[in-house]
Design a protein around this motif. Sequence first.
Motif, PDB file in Angstrom:
ATOM      1  N   MET A   1       0.825  -1.240   0.063  1.00  0.00           N
ATOM      2  CA  MET A   1       0.005   0.083   0.030  1.00  0.00           C
ATOM      3  C   MET A   1       0.966   1.130  -0.039  1.00  0.00           C
ATOM      4  O   MET A   1       1.766   1.488   0.706  1.00  0.00           O
ATOM      5  N   ARG A   2       0.528   2.207  -0.741  1.00  0.00           N
ATOM      6  CA  ARG A   2       1.322   3.283  -0.929  1.00  0.00           C
ATOM      7  C   ARG A   2       0.413   4.528  -0.139  1.00  0.00           C
ATOM      8  O   ARG A   2      -0.682   4.689  -0.309  1.00  0.00           O
ATOM      9  N   LYS A   4       1.021   7.524  -0.210  1.00  0.00           N
ATOM     10  CA  LYS A   4       0.860   8.813  -0.825  1.00  0.00           C
ATOM     11  C   LYS A   4      -0.602   8.640  -1.491  1.00  0.00           C
ATOM     12  O   LYS A   4      -1.383   9.712  -1.671  1.00  0.00           O
ATOM     13  N   GLU A   5      -1.170   7.440  -1.826  1.00  0.00           N
ATOM     14  CA  GLU A   5      -2.419   7.478  -2.356  1.00  0.00           C
ATOM     15  C   GLU A   5      -3.736   7.825  -1.359  1.00  0.00           C
ATOM     16  O   GLU A   5      -4.695   8.067  -1.580  1.00  0.00           O
ATOM     17  N   GLU A   7      -3.020  10.176   0.992  1.00  0.00           N
ATOM     18  CA  GLU A   7      -2.688  11.434   1.497  1.00  0.00           C
ATOM     19  C   GLU A   7      -3.720  12.365   1.865  1.00  0.00           C
ATOM     20  O   GLU A   7      -3.734  12.943   3.056  1.00  0.00           O
ATOM     21  N   GLN A  46      -3.589  -2.457   6.707  1.00  0.00           N
ATOM     22  CA  GLN A  46      -3.479  -1.176   5.911  1.00  0.00           C
ATOM     23  C   GLN A  46      -4.039  -0.207   6.750  1.00  0.00           C
ATOM     24  O   GLN A  46      -3.433   0.947   6.692  1.00  0.00           O
ATOM     25  N   GLU A  49      -1.556   0.836   9.174  1.00  0.00           N
ATOM     26  CA  GLU A  49      -0.351   1.850   8.611  1.00  0.00           C
ATOM     27  C   GLU A  49      -0.887   3.221   8.375  1.00  0.00           C
ATOM     28  O   GLU A  49       0.040   3.835   8.511  1.00  0.00           O
TER      29      GLU A  49
END
Length: 63
Positions: A1-2, A4-5, A7, A46, A49
Amino acid sequence: MRLKEWEATIQKIVDECNQEPKIAGRVLMEWRAKLEKEPNLLQPFQIDEIVREVRSRLSNASR
């Protein structure tokens, strides 16, 4: 998982926690519940996180 996606969501949670610092824990719990449901359907790790990132930003802001 990013992260940034996510944010925009992370910043929204941080802003809500900053508005009501006394109930920041409740705000995080409400957001956890939102992220578990559709359309997000994130896995628990997720969500953890995202919450860790929010807590990190909150602690950095309080310094």
